[in-house]
Design a protein around this motif. Sequence first.
Motif, PDB file in Angstrom:
ATOM      1  N   UNK A 296      37.990  44.027  41.911  1.00 45.40           N
ATOM      2  CA  UNK A 296      38.465  44.970  42.785  1.00 45.40           C
ATOM      3  C   UNK A 296      39.283  44.413  44.150  1.00 45.40           C
ATOM      4  N   UNK A 297      38.663  43.277  44.519  1.00 44.42           N
ATOM      5  CA  UNK A 297      39.177  42.754  45.717  1.00 44.42           C
ATOM      6  C   UNK A 297      40.366  42.135  45.249  1.00 44.42           C
ATOM      7  N   UNK A 298      40.457  41.483  44.192  1.00 40.37           N
ATOM      8  CA  UNK A 298      41.609  40.749  43.655  1.00 40.37           C
ATOM      9  C   UNK A 298      42.775  41.684  43.628  1.00 40.37           C
ATOM     10  N   UNK A 299      42.488  42.894  42.986  1.00 38.64           N
ATOM     11  CA  UNK A 299      43.451  43.962  42.839  1.00 38.64           C
ATOM     12  C   UNK A 299      44.095  44.517  44.264  1.00 38.64           C
ATOM     13  N   UNK A 300      43.254  44.501  45.221  1.00 39.12           N
ATOM     14  CA  UNK A 300      43.494  44.867  46.383  1.00 39.12           C
ATOM     15  C   UNK A 300      44.692  44.091  46.902  1.00 39.12           C
ATOM     16  N   UNK A 301      44.334  42.671  46.626  1.00 41.06           N
ATOM     17  CA  UNK A 301      45.248  41.744  47.299  1.00 41.06           C
ATOM     18  C   UNK A 301      46.454  41.799  46.549  1.00 41.06           C
ATOM     19  N   UNK A 302      46.575  42.123  45.190  1.00 41.47           N
ATOM     20  CA  UNK A 302      47.625  42.347  44.407  1.00 41.47           C
ATOM     21  C   UNK A 302      48.710  43.568  44.706  1.00 41.47           C
ATOM     22  N   UNK A 303      48.141  44.532  45.103  1.00 40.80           N
ATOM     23  CA  UNK A 303      48.896  45.563  45.740  1.00 40.80           C
ATOM     24  C   UNK A 303      48.772  45.773  46.983  1.00 40.80           C
ATOM     25  N   UNK A 304      49.865  45.590  47.606  1.00 45.65           N
ATOM     26  CA  UNK A 304      49.923  45.700  49.344  1.00 45.65           C
ATOM     27  C   UNK A 304      49.466  46.990  49.873  1.00 45.65           C
ATOM     28  N   UNK A 305      48.639  46.845  50.788  1.00 44.21           N
ATOM     29  CA  UNK A 305      47.942  48.086  51.322  1.00 44.21           C
ATOM     30  C   UNK A 305      48.713  49.073  51.882  1.00 44.21           C
TER      31      UNK A 305
END
Length: 319
Positions: A296-305
């Motif tokens: 989930x953290x990796x997905x958060x890094x992949x998608x700009x906040x």
Amino acid sequence: MNNISVVTEFLILGFSGPWSLQFLQCVLFTVIYLFALMGNGLIITITSLDPCLHTPMYFFFKNLSLLDICLISAVVPKTVANSLTRSNSISFFGCVTQVFLVPFSAGAELFLLTLMSVDRYAAIYHLLHYEAIMNRGTCVQTVALSWLTSGFISVIHTAGTFSLSYCGINEIQQFFCDIPQLLAITCSENITVEIVLILVNAVLDVFCFICITVSYIYIFYTVRKIPSTKRQSKTYSTCLRHLAVVILFLSTAFIAYLKPILGCTSFTDLVLSSSYILLPPSLNPIIYSLRNKAMKAGLGKLIPRRLLRKENVLNFLQE
């Protein structure tokens, strides 16, 4: 008796019934396929781009996702295309491709699930020596061995199946080219070698299941010593879900492969075959990876906040 070389196509009967039911099956297969592609594609992308996930466990996750995509893509696109065009035919080369890819993907996936259970066993039971045991070289070699072994077995199966003779009847009582169904329509009398290969495969699968079970027994035994009840419950829940997927995968594959050899096929056999083709690729991303905090953290890094800010979402919906 005609040789297989004169056969140019096979007829896949699959799920028979009115067009409305076939269309519903087509929609269901398409939705599951797209969901599996999205989930496994996300895992491959995240584990490849995030340096924090370049560890043995996530290396296994990435390879499992590749195999899931290979397994479901070998069958579903052709099944959906046939349903939409109301055609039951598959070319000789297409049938050979499915006969190779399905056992290859399923076999390599089972080997990989075994490696993943051993990896978890080493991480919990031999924590101090984990990095030495599961180093990068060991991971790459074991995964490569899994792919090569499964590929070798599938080549033997494919060669054995298509060295048989087929006389007139080329209708397959399945929604894809399945080895047991091809054995059921062959007019060659000597199919003992191929049946023995299937039984040997079954024994190998049972051995893998025993290894997985033993690994989790040791994991459960070690987890019992953890003082935190919350961590115990979380580990038990995760391991039991993993075991449930393995049991579902193996049990449906066993019945689907062995029953046509022992007797006639039925609608239940089609459902069982659908289970081991469709469910693991669609469930594995959820059970093994996407529920993981690191993923989930990796997905958060992949998608700009900034793309997920409330005002941006509202503007997108208004447009």
